[in-house]
Write a protein that holds these residues in place. Structure first.
Motif: not given
Lengths: 211, 1133
Positions: A58-78
């Motif tokens: 949830w925090l990652a998404v919140a930061l992402k929405k504000r353009g403050k970060c990029t989310i790293r794709t989890p290993d299993w999502m490759t």
């Protein structure tokens, strides 16, 4: 699914399951410098630009929405891993491959909010949908085998969303079977021999999943 | 010669002289002709033409019989022809009607309109594989067309006149073009940019379109043949564009057409003087000549044959058979094979090494002799291609050439070369010069065609560039998008290859490329109050090799070994000479560090590098030393850490920092090989701070990061390359060394600042924290030493403890671990420590009073008592000491108000008095405290015996002490029976109460002097791992550091490892003087309850709560509720 048609039996709504999934930890790469955040669920950070750190989704998404970060794709999502999983799912009709408990919710959230951070997003998405379909098909065929003699169903590696969908149906089915079959089962036990039947005493066990 | 006169056939009818063109079909079976005065393109059967010529007849006869097909699709005269090589051969024609068309070949069926121009086409050319067609004419751009789908892939603009000649380099790297003004441009096919331009090197024909300037690559791609201004043909080098040699001979007027033989051994040229000459390129002589009636305007050498097709301006064409006499080498022998691989670049130097291994060459080589180096060169090359893994000599040579060639490449490239070379055992001696590392910018990556690469990457941000049609786009990004300014991207016409950046600005530089592009240095501030504050400098005959930027200055080191320092406004401040060729430079604040070669490589292959650190504003040199590298490695990163330590990273993966230890030395703090998780990982260092290294992980085969996707920094801990010790506590040992290093760095800094007379309080605090952390680490090490039965080592470690509290802590530790020997040792260490402190204090006093006479006398009598104590064993003697103390102290208050000298005298009196009765060290220590005002020791000691009330007074005393009021201090102190040893060696039963008292003591002190105890809490604040909890707990307890909150934290951690009874003890201890916030207390209690719900504990807590007078309070209620729940839980079980 049948269970879904009855809203009273469905314990969580999908959005509630998604809410639960938002507590999963993901890795982000912030592009700002920020002090540590002290949350009820724990302390996260401090954050430094271009240095990965772990935060709840949830925090990652919140930061992402504000353009403050990029989310790293989890290993299993490759693509590689998902292809492997899909193949394995198709090969073994009885088993489920280990995937994160909230894989459907996490991937959905990431597709909704961090699509640009996922490489081959389209492919990944279709792979996940395929996996979901294959698994669900397995669940459905598995459920067909339930009969009056079923005391328990063991499903390993079932994910939250899947469990949530089949749970009401399962419970009700087993209850119904139990109701209809129990006199018969007692009779059977007599027929088999003098062996005491604790099974009948305890009724159908419901260890669907250890978690 | 007469008998061999070429017969010409009328192919195209033209009234006035017009440009006609001729081309051979693939395989040499057909000849295609076209004329600018005729709409038709004719395809002739070569054999039929030859036969007709053999059958006799006049040169004006018609060749109609030989025509295979006629194409009449253009609406105007056809000016250009080209036949695509390869199997699916096709024919392209360009016309004055502005269009280019494709036909199948040889049947001449129309396939497509390829492209349209706005003006007439003048020239067409296919590349070697037939995948690209270049078309040009009076339009201002050359169009490159991909033949597969007829799309225009690039438009090359740069010619001023109409382009009349095009030729693809056989290696497919360049396209050469020539215009009517005689200007030749080399285009780089990868980027579509102008590689170099040679202005007006060929004759100018102006607007006469019957003559086309042409040019032609030699079949091996090494030379470009261009008609010269002096009726000659000039050969230009492919890479440098320099004139190599000329063919000068019988031409009386400028050459207007030329063509190479398939093997590149011969050249045929046609001049305006109506002559056609055949040249032997090796001997640079013309070997054959023919004079024609009209000017020959186009020539084509038959592929795989000894014949030349030619056409004159009136449209008459012919085939000149066997142009090269049979006595000479065939023009088709030794056709260079360029299809296999990309050809590595060679310089001319390799001429001296004729190959000994066999190649394609036949014995014709011998017959021609060794006169011409050119021959050997080409020959050697072709053999090289046939034997890519040829003898080592060749390979060495290639490596040498390569490294010499690419002096501008970054180090990584060279690294590869050097590595390869090193593996080759036969070469060590010869390659020495080749291994001198080229200059590089830290944090830069190699340019890759079509991709962005880093010019600079540091902890702050990055500078990236991408090549794009003749210029580059440079972008500056800050990692922290929240803070760094946004920098607009810049179009770079210089071709910058070096850059550096810091918070305030970025500096760029490019190497010089030929005479036109001088090396330029450019500075762009990120923000400035003045409008146009970027500036640039140009260097004539000098090339920038490395740049650096710092606070208010910009530095560039050039090929002349000049260090040029500019202000950020662009003022040229200093020009210094550097001692050797520069390797790299880095800036940090005021400091500039330059690495340069000190000499050639050693015979072992090690480089000898020097490093200099300059302080720009002071104009001083703060360091000049050797830069240490792992044997046979190269420097791959160089810079300053976040806290200003000079650091280097070499190609063998060792990171070193420069430390002042041992008079300045490089300390290895990281090994990439040890840190990597798998074989194919490598670390690309970006920066480091005191504890960590920031790097980008690269998976092989890549050894450097790409710009996209954005690289993510990985944090790795610094770790010394420790030998694996029998202790099995490597991480602790590492931490110990690391902290020691950091401490020494901080101490250096303090000294520096103190020398400058600056305020060091902030750093002092930091140093204190460091000391505490180091002590904590040592204590842990001691404990693991004790567990591993390494008692000597434990003693050594104890000697390293800085804080006296820590030594006492160590004693507690060994008491717990039941090691009385160590206990004794440690106490003697503490005694010595105190003794030496006393000595220092005293000498200080005496030097203050300038009464130095006493000092020798004082020093000597002190030693025996200390020794006596050691021998006798403290456990027996010490309990009696508190009783002794008042007696001795009764004397002191009366004297305490006197001057320091008197005190000193007093001390001398006391010492001999006491020593016969074995006065313990504590006595002396106490006295020394009085004199020296060492408050800390007193605090510890006092805690043992005095009550809380007493201590609060003591606390005030310390404040007083701090104010340096010696009289006050000694007055109060005298009332306190102070003895730090009183209970230290006490048995186990005593210890817990001792802890409590220490702890209470501490907390009291904390109330008085919060700042001090905050420092102490550092010990606690370190995270406590499960396995260390007990240890830490012991240490912490022993030290009695920290405030109430810390205590609670400790309790919580103890609780979690189910030391409930201990917690209860501590809690009780805390409850009594009402320490800590209620919440903390409650928290711990709840925690304990959840871990162990024994009734005993519960009751104890309730009891405590009662004592805290929580009756009726909310907290109490909660506690009760909790208790209730616990009971319930138990009941349910």
């Amino acid at each position: 699914m049948a269970g879904q048609s009855d809203p009273h039996l469905s314990i969580f709504s999908p959005s509630e399951v998604e809410f639960v999934a938002e507590d999963e930890i993901v890795e982000i790469v912030p592009n700002i410098r920020m002090e540590a955040l002290n949350m009820i669920c724990g302390d996260f950070g401090p954050f430094f630009p271009q240095i990965a750190s772990k935060v709840p989704l949830w925090l990652a998404v919140a930061l992402k929405k504000r353009g403050k970060c990029t989310i790293r794709t989890p290993d299993w999502m490759t693509v590689d891993r998902l292809t492997q999983v899909l193949d394995a799912e198709r090969e073994s009709p009885k088993e489920f491959q280990p995937l994160p408990f909230h894989y459907i919710e996490i991937s959905k959230l990431l597709f909704d909010h961090a699509r640009d951070d996922i490489s081959d997003a389209y492919l990944v998405r279709s792979l996940i949908e395929d996996i979901r379909d294959v698994r669900f098909h397995k669940v459905e065929t598995g459920l067909e085998t339930i009969s009056g003699r079923t005391h328990a169903v063991k499903l390993k590696n079932l994910s939250a969303m899947e469990v949530n969908i089949i749970r009401p149906f399962m419970v009700r089915t087993l209850q119904a079977f139990y109701k209809h079959d129990s006199p018969q089962m007692i009779q059977q036990a007599y027929n088999i021999g003098s062996r005491p039947t604790p099974v009948t005493d305890r009724g159908p066990r419901r260890d669907l999943r250890r978690r | 010669m007469k008998g061999r006169a070429v017969k010409l056939w009328v192919a195209h009818k033209a009234g006035s002289p017009v440009f006609c063109s001729v081309a051979w079909g693939q395989g040499g079976q057909h000849v295609v002709t076209a004329s600018a005065g005729d709409l038709a393109i004719l395809i002739h059967d070569a054999a039929a033409v030859a036969a007709a010529a053999g059958a006799g007849g006049r040169s004006s006869g018609s060749a109609g019989a030989a025509v295979v097909s006629t194409i009449r699709l253009h609406k105007d005269g056809v000016t250009a022809l080209a036949v695509a090589p390869g199997s699916g051969a096709s024919l392209a024609s360009g016309s004055i009607d502005h269009s280019v068309k494709f036909y199948s070949f040889p049947d001449g069926v129309f396939q497509s309109n390829v492209v349209r121009f706005t003006l007439p086409i003048r020239s067409l050319a296919f590349n070697k594989k037939g995948t690209l067609l270049a078309a040009a004419g009076d339009d201002d751009g050359i169009k490159l067309i991909a033949t597969i789908d007829n799309t225009i892939s690039k438009v090359l603009k740069g010619h001023k006149g109409s382009v009349t000649g095009l030729s693809f380099d056989p290696r497919n790297e360049y396209l050469a073009s020539i215009d009517t003004f005689g200007t030749v441009i080399f285009w780089d096919l990868c980027t579509g940019t102008e590689a170099r331009a040679l202005s007006r090197i060929a004759p100018t024909f102006g607007s006469d379109h019957s003559i086309n300037n042409v040019l032609c690559w030699s079949p091996d791609g090494q030379f470009l043949a261009v008609p010269g201004l002096r009726n000659n043909v000039v050969m230009y080098d492919r890479d440098t564009g320099e004139m190599v040699f000329t063919l000068k001979g019988e031409h009386e007027q400028p050459v207007c057409s030329l063509c190479w033989s398939p093997n590149g051994g011969y050249l045929v040229t046609a001049g305006l003087d109506k002559q056609v000459l055949i040249w032997d390129v090796k001997s640079k002589q013309d070997i054959e000549r023919q004079k024609f009636d009209e000017r020959i305007c186009s020539l084509a050498w038959k592929p795989e044959g000894n014949a030349v097709a030619l056409i004159d301006v009136t449209g008459k064409f012919g085939i000149w058979e066997s142009v090269v006499p049979s006595t000479m080498k065939s023009p088709t022998d030794g056709v260079p094979d360029l299809n296999s691989t990309k050809v590595p670049l060679f310089d001319d130097e390799d001429d001296e090494k004729p190959s000994t291994s066999g190649g394609l060459e036949d014995d014709g080589d011998e017959s021609l002799g060794e006169s011409a180096p050119f021959n050997h060169k080409r020959l050697r090359k072709s053999t090289y291609h046939d034997h890519p893994n040829g003898d080592s000599e060749d390979e060495d040579l290639m490596l040498q050439m390569e490294s010499r060639k690419r002096t501008k490449d970054t180090h990584r490239d060279n690294k590869g070369v050097a590595d390869k070379a090193r593996d080759d055992s036969a070469t060590s001696g010869r390659l020495v010069t080749a291994r001198l590392q080229a200059a590089f910018q830290p944090g830069s990556t190699q340019p890759q065609p079509g991709k962005r690469n880093f010019l600079a990457y540091n902890m702050l941000g990055s500078i990236t560039t991408i090549q794009n049609e003749g210029h580059s786009h440079v972008e500056v990004d800050f990692h922290d998008t929240g803070r760094g300014p946004r920098i607009p991207s810049m179009t770079d016409y210089f071709g910058f290859t070096m850059a550096a950046m810091n918070e305030s600005g970025s500096v760029f530089a490019n190497p010089c490329k030929g005479d036109k592009n001088m090396s330029t240095l450019m500075y762009r501030p990120f923000s400035s109050w003045a409008g146009n504050s970027e500036w640039s400098m140009r260097f004539e005959g000098e090339e920038v090799k490395a740049v650096a930027v710092g606070a208010g200055w910009v530095a560039a080191v050039t090929s002349l070994n000049f260090l040029r320092v500019f202000t950020d406004g662009g003022l040229q401040m200093h020009i210094l000479s550097v001692s050797g060729p520069v390797v790299t430079a880095a800036g940090h604040g005021d400091q500039l560090a330059i690495v340069s070669h000190a000499s050639d490589c050693l015979s072992s292959g090690d480089q000898v590098l020097d490093v200099k650190v300059l302080k720009i504003s002071e104009g001083a040199q703060s360091l000049s030393s050797r830069l240490v590298l792992t044997p046979t490695s190269q420097l791959s990163w160089f810079g300053f850490s976040e806290n200003g330590q000079l650091s280097s990273f070499d190609s063998k993966g060792i990171l070193r920092i420069f430390s002042g230890q041992f008079g300045g030395s490089w300390i290895p703090v990281f090994s990439s090989i040890k840190a990597r998780k798998s074989e194919d990982e490598s670390h690309w260092v970006v920066g480091l701070d005191a504890n960590n290294i920031f790097c980008i992980l690269c998976k092989s085969p890549e050894s450097y990061p790409q710009v996209m996707p954005k690289p993510v920094l990985t944090i790795l801990e610094q770790s010394f390359p420790l030998a694996s010790s029998d202790l099995g506590a490597n991480s602790l040992e590492n931490e110990f060394m690391m902290r020691k290093l950091q401490l020494s760095q901080i101490q250096n800094k303090i000294e520096e600042m103190a020398a400058l007379g600056l305020d060091t309080t902030a750093i002092d605090d930091e140093a204190f924290n460091m000391e505490a952390a180091l002590d904590r680490c040592i204590l842990r090490l001691i404990s693991s030493c004790c567990n591993g039965d390494k008692l000597v080592r434990a003693t050594e470690l104890a000697k390293l403890l800085t804080l006296e509290k820590s030594i006492k802590g160590a004693m507690m530790l060994v008491t717990r671990l039941k090691l009385p020997i160590l206990q004794e040792k440690f106490s003697s260490i503490l005694e010595e420590r105190m003794l030496s402190n006393t000595r220092i204090a005293r000498t200080a006093v005496f030097s203050n009073t300038t009464n130095t006479m006493y000092s020798p006398a004082l020093v000597t009598p002190e030693v025996p008592p200390a020794k006596l104590v050691q021998k006798s064993g403290n456990s027996l003697k010490l309990p009696t000491l508190p009783k002794l103390n008042p007696a001795t102290q009764q004397g002191s208050p009366s004297e305490s108000n006197k001057t320091e000298v008197e005190q000193a005298n007093n001390l001398i009196e006391i010492t001999p008095k006491v020593s016969p009765v074995q006065t313990p060290l504590a006595e002396i220590a106490k006295n020394s405290d009085k004199v020296g005002g060492k408050a800390k020791k007193d605090r510890d000691g006092a805690s043992n015996a005095t009550t809380v009330d007493h201590n609060s007074k003591g606390g005030f005393d310390q404040v007083a002490l701090k104010n340096k009021s010696v009289e006050d201090c000694s007055g109060v102190q005298s009332q306190r029976p102070v003895n730090p040893f009183a209970k230290l060696p006490s048995s186990k039963e005593q210890s817990s109460s001792l802890f409590d008292s220490i702890k209470k003591m501490k907390v009291e002190n904390e109330k008085v002097d919060k700042a001090k105890s905050k420092k102490m809490s550092v010990l606690f604040s370190c995270p406590m791992e499960d396995d260390n909890v007990v240890e830490d707990g012991l240490v912490a307890e022993a030290l009695g550091f920290g405030n109430a909150a810390d205590l609670m934290v400790l309790n919580a951690s103890l609780a979690s490892s189910s030391y409930i009874s201990r917690v209860a003890e501590l809690q009780e201890g805390a409850a009594e003087p009402e320490l800590g916030r209620d919440q903390d207390f409650l928290h711990v209690t709840a925690h304990c309850a959840s871990v162990d719900a024994s009734e005993l504990i519960q009751t104890r807590f309730i009891d405590m709560a009662r004592r805290r007078r929580w009756y009726g309070s909310r907290t109490y209620t909660m506690l009760q509720a909790m208790q209730l729940r616990c009971f319930k839980n138990r009941g349910s079980d």
